[in-house]
Design an enzyme around this catalytic site. Structure first.
Site, mmCIF file in Angstrom:
data_model
loop_
_atom_site.group_PDB
_atom_site.id
_atom_site.type_symbol
_atom_site.label_atom_id
_atom_site.label_comp_id
_atom_site.label_asym_id
_atom_site.label_seq_id
_atom_site.Cartn_x
_atom_site.Cartn_y
_atom_site.Cartn_z
ATOM 1 N N ARG A 170 -18.358 25.699 -9.128
ATOM 2 C CA ARG A 170 -18.223 26.451 -7.883
ATOM 3 C C ARG A 170 -17.369 27.698 -8.066
ATOM 4 N NH1 ARG A 170 -18.806 23.388 -2.875
ATOM 5 N NH2 ARG A 170 -17.293 24.792 -1.998
ATOM 6 N N LYS A 205 -30.745 38.218 -10.771
ATOM 7 C CA LYS A 205 -30.387 37.250 -11.816
ATOM 8 C C LYS A 205 -29.679 37.951 -12.961
ATOM 9 C CE LYS A 205 -30.752 34.368 -10.390
ATOM 10 N NZ LYS A 205 -31.039 33.557 -9.230
ATOM 11 N N LYS A 207 -20.891 28.981 -6.082
ATOM 12 C CA LYS A 207 -22.202 28.362 -5.897
ATOM 13 C C LYS A 207 -22.561 28.272 -4.422
ATOM 14 C CE LYS A 207 -25.972 26.361 -7.082
ATOM 15 N NZ LYS A 207 -27.008 27.315 -7.520
ATOM 16 N N TRP A 264 -10.066 28.932 -4.893
ATOM 17 C CA TRP A 264 -10.665 30.253 -5.133
ATOM 18 C C TRP A 264 -9.935 31.173 -4.171
ATOM 19 C CZ3 TRP A 264 -14.162 33.862 -2.807
ATOM 20 C CH2 TRP A 264 -14.906 34.629 -3.711
ATOM 21 N N CYS A 276 -13.662 27.054 -3.165
ATOM 22 C CA CYS A 276 -12.768 25.913 -3.344
ATOM 23 C C CYS A 276 -13.512 24.579 -3.348
ATOM 24 C CB CYS A 276 -11.754 25.873 -2.211
ATOM 25 S SG CYS A 276 -10.913 27.414 -1.928
ATOM 26 N N ASN A 301 -10.293 23.543 2.251
ATOM 27 C CA ASN A 301 -11.334 24.548 1.974
ATOM 28 C C ASN A 301 -11.583 25.289 3.274
ATOM 29 O OD1 ASN A 301 -11.630 23.540 -0.557
ATOM 30 N ND2 ASN A 301 -13.738 22.845 -0.307
ATOM 31 N N GLY A 302 -11.824 26.595 3.165
ATOM 32 C CA GLY A 302 -12.118 27.383 4.365
ATOM 33 C C GLY A 302 -11.053 28.441 4.570
ATOM 34 N N GLU A 342 -26.123 39.306 -11.932
ATOM 35 C CA GLU A 342 -25.074 38.325 -11.589
ATOM 36 C C GLU A 342 -24.542 37.576 -12.804
ATOM 37 O OE1 GLU A 342 -25.983 34.885 -9.095
ATOM 38 O OE2 GLU A 342 -28.079 35.037 -9.648
ATOM 39 N N HIS A 393 -40.399 58.583 -4.904
ATOM 40 C CA HIS A 393 -39.674 59.061 -3.722
ATOM 41 C C HIS A 393 -38.170 59.145 -3.973
ATOM 42 C CE1 HIS A 393 -43.364 58.995 -1.451
ATOM 43 N NE2 HIS A 393 -43.627 57.852 -2.074
HETATM 44 C C1 F6R Z 1 -28.147 33.789 -6.808
HETATM 45 C C2 F6R Z 1 -27.747 32.771 -5.866
HETATM 46 C C3 F6R Z 1 -27.392 33.178 -4.488
HETATM 47 C C4 F6R Z 1 -27.843 32.134 -3.464
HETATM 48 C C5 F6R Z 1 -27.297 32.490 -2.075
HETATM 49 C C6 F6R Z 1 -27.779 31.515 -1.024
HETATM 50 O O1 F6R Z 1 -28.521 33.242 -8.029
HETATM 51 O O2 F6R Z 1 -27.665 31.610 -6.186
HETATM 52 O O3 F6R Z 1 -27.898 34.443 -4.176
HETATM 53 O O4 F6R Z 1 -29.236 32.083 -3.461
HETATM 54 O O5 F6R Z 1 -25.901 32.488 -2.117
HETATM 55 O O6 F6R Z 1 -27.309 30.242 -1.271
HETATM 56 P P1 F6R Z 1 -27.963 28.983 -0.564
HETATM 57 O O7 F6R Z 1 -29.375 28.899 -1.052
HETATM 58 O O8 F6R Z 1 -27.143 27.823 -0.998
HETATM 59 O O9 F6R Z 1 -27.910 29.243 0.905
#
Ligand code: F6R
Length: 618
Positions: A27, A497, A613, A79, A2, A105-106, A500, A516
């Site tokens: 986000r 990467k 994000k 969200w 959110c 938010n939360g 996702e 293994h």
């Molecule tokens: C993947 C990605 C996530 C963040 C993770 C930690 O591309 O962006 O795996 O690395 O959610 O987020 P931060 O760095 O903001 O603690």
């Protein structure tokens, strides 16, 4: 997750709020809404709520909302957590009398109990959300306290917060008090942006960065009453407190695409500059220079690096430098595991937390745990003033600039660079641990660090070759990445990467582990990408790659070595650098690969499904 934006001033609020919400789209969200105050004929104000399932565009297209001249408002992208994405569940939520609106938010964990309490008091709850209890509780206390002044509303908000268990950043707007927005926060980020005759609130700085660069960072348990010319901060007991205003150096154009199709591609290409800025002034003198002078590193017998996702991969990538030069055993752990496993920590443990956002709930909890056990904590963070920076004993900033795409790219290369610098800094402060040969190696690695921006620039030239490979890979169901040592750690990042943003199933294996078990998956048409940058173990990984070719796999190699073997037809060459730094270079074609595969699949690269994000809830 959110997002919150709020405005009070003299401008029309709706465009400010909509632009703020648009800049928070990255986000991830499923519905959006706005509350504004419009003056009615009777000179009173009406609280008007516009909200809908789907994109912010629905609000942009709403003619009634666009007509509003209101100069105050709060807005939200939701969200879904409690209740499906729907108009009824979208924020802002109001009390039954519809004169108090709240964006939140939360997660309110005890919402069920609070709903029952409110129902017993005669309130009706129309949505399935946890949030709707908040405006109704404010209403309940406002009436119960019988103080109908501005201070009375603030008191009612404070009383409400006492009842809430969970996390929140809230904005409260009431047409009874048309000159103020009340905000409060606990375990969910919230900033107050200061303007000239106008003020802003936001869950994330980029939402209002085009209007102001001056911010107050709300701490847990704090409240604020914001009018256009004034901001008053209070602690939980409603005692006025003073807060420092911080200037954020980010440029608002950094939050724009600047001609790129997507933020992710822009951020991939920003890496030479981001890494250069992260190296910054730490190399000004002969010795590495970091603001950690008063730490006595000789007292540590163990280092933990704790983080989530890509940030955790940055930690894994640098274990080799830490152990070789700092000579302290190091363990890298996932925050969500670390926080619940009663790790062995004491005053002889150095705990390093890595986070782009500085708001990741699990990393915050892990940091609090480490502090409570007496360890020294260092945070490596990108967002200035974020929660983690306020909790850690020491903070080192990556200077990646705002990272907007959900998939982290430039934060990873900056984190990995800064961690290498930190490892060498510790080594230089404990030099008696190193022999002459190691001292020379350390000097050589320092030179390599300075060469990173150019090496990344050169690695970006693989883009066309990677684009060609992506044309084959995007049709695949499974893709595997293999490597050894630092190449293995970058395989993990490459795999994350790819999955996702392209939704292709992918796994990463330590090449030597294939035999293994996982080699059973190798068959005709499976794609395997090998990362080979360490001269010492090159023959080992090559032999693993030959084994998978024998079983029918298509092999692609990312390497800085000369591989003279006719079995391998697809080789992408990258610039050579010490294997300890190679993840910062070899990750470039792998980030590009994920990007181009997702583009071939016509996916929304910047906003992959189900992801946010900043993961501010557990
Ligand atoms: C993947 C990605 C996530 C963040 C993770 C930690 O591309 O962006 O795996 O690395 O959610 O987020 P931060 O760095 O903001 O603690």
């Amino acid at each position: 997750m959110c997002g919150i934006v709020g405005y009070i001033g003299t401008k029309k609020a709706v465009p400010v709020l909509i632009n703020g919400l648009l800049s928070l789209e990255y986000r991830g969200y499923d519905s959006a809404g706005i509350a504004v105050l419009n003056s009615s004929k009777s000179s009173d104000y009406e609280l008007d709520i516009f909200r809908d399932k789907g994109r912010v565009k629905n609000l942009q297209d709403n003619k009634d909302l666009q007509k509003s001249d209101s100069t105050i408002g709060i807005a939200h992208t939701r969200w879904a957590t409690h209740g499906i994405p729907s108009k009824e569940n979208a924020h802002p939520h109001t009390n039954n009398d519809k004169n108090i609106a709240v964006v939140h938010n939360g997660i309110i964990e005890n919402y069920d109990k609070l709903r029952t309490f409110l129902s017993n008091k005669g309130y009706t709850l129309y949505s399935e959300t946890d949030t709707e209890v908040i405006p109704n509780l404010v209403d309940y206390y406002y009436k119960k306290n019988k103080d109908f002044s501005e201070a009375g509303l603030l008191k009612a908000v404070a009383d409400t917060l006492n009842d809430l268990i969970g996390s929140y950043a809230i904005g409260v707007l009431s047409n009874n008090f048309p000159d103020q927005i009340i905000v409060a926060k606990k375990d969910s980020p919230l900033v107050v942006g200061k303007g000239d005759g106008e003020n802003y609130i936001a869950s994330d700085i980029p939402a209002v960065l085009s209007h102001t660069k001056n911010f107050y960072f709300m701490e847990d348990g704090e409240l604020a009453v914001i009018s256009k010319d004034n901001i008053d901060f209070y602690n939980t007991f409603l005692k006025k407190i003073k807060k420092d205003l911080k200037n954020i150096e980010w440029d608002s154009t950094q939050s724009e695409k600047n001609g790129y199709d997507d933020f992710m591609l822009k951020e991939i290409f920003e890496q030479p500059k981001a890494v250069l800025e992260t190296i910054g002034t730490s190399f000004e003198k002969d010795k590495i220079n970091l603001p950690l002078d008063d730490i006595k590193f000789s007292k540590f017998n163990k280092i933990y690096i704790v983080a989530c996702g890509t940030a955790m991969h940055a930690g894994l990538a640098t274990k080799y430098t830490f152990e070789k030069f700092a000579k302290i055993p190091m363990e890298v752990d996932v925050s969500s595991e670390f926080r619940y496993r009663d790790p062995l920590i004491n005053e002889h443990t150095l705990c390093i937390f890595i986070s782009q956002s500085g708001e990741t709930a699990d990393t915050i909890a892990a940091l609090k745990l480490a502090k409570s056990k007496g360890s020294t904590t260092i945070a490596i963070v990108n967002v200035i003033g974020s929660s983690i920076t306020r909790l850690a004993d020491y903070v080192l900033y990556t200077h990646a600039g705002p990272e907007i795409a959900v998939a982290s790219t430039k934060a990873y290369t900056c984190q990995t660079t800064l961690l290498n610098i930190l490892a060498l800094y510790i080594a230089e402060n404990n030099l008696n641990n190193l022999d002459d040969k190691e001292v020379k190696e350390l000097a050589s690695l320092k030179k390599d660090i300075l060469s990173l921006p150019q090496k990344i620039e050169d690695a970006l030239k693989t883009a066309d070759a990677v684009k060609d490979i992506a044309k084959n890979i995007y049709k695949k169901k499974d893709v595997f990445f293999i490597g050894r040592n630092t190449d293995y750690t970058v395989s993990l990042e490459a795999s994350l990467k790819l999955k996702e943003i392209s939704y292709i199933h992918s796994d990463a294996y330590a090449a030597g582990e294939l035999k293994h078990g996982s080699i059973a998956l190798m068959e005709d048409s499976v794609d395997v990408i090998g990362i080979v940058t360490n001269t010492k173990i090159l023959p080992k990984t090559i032999s693993n790659l030959e084994e998978v070719i024998t079983r029918g796999a298509n092999v692609y190699i990312i390497t800085d070595q000369t591989i003279d073997n006719k079995a391998f037809k697809n080789i992408i060459s990258i610039p050579k650098i010490s294997y300890m730094l190679s993840p910062i270079v070899s990750v470039i074609p792998l980030q590009l690969l994920a990007y181009y595969v997702a583009k071939n699949k016509k996916l929304d690269v910047d906003k992959p499904r189900n992801l946010a994000k900043s993961v501010t809830v557990e």
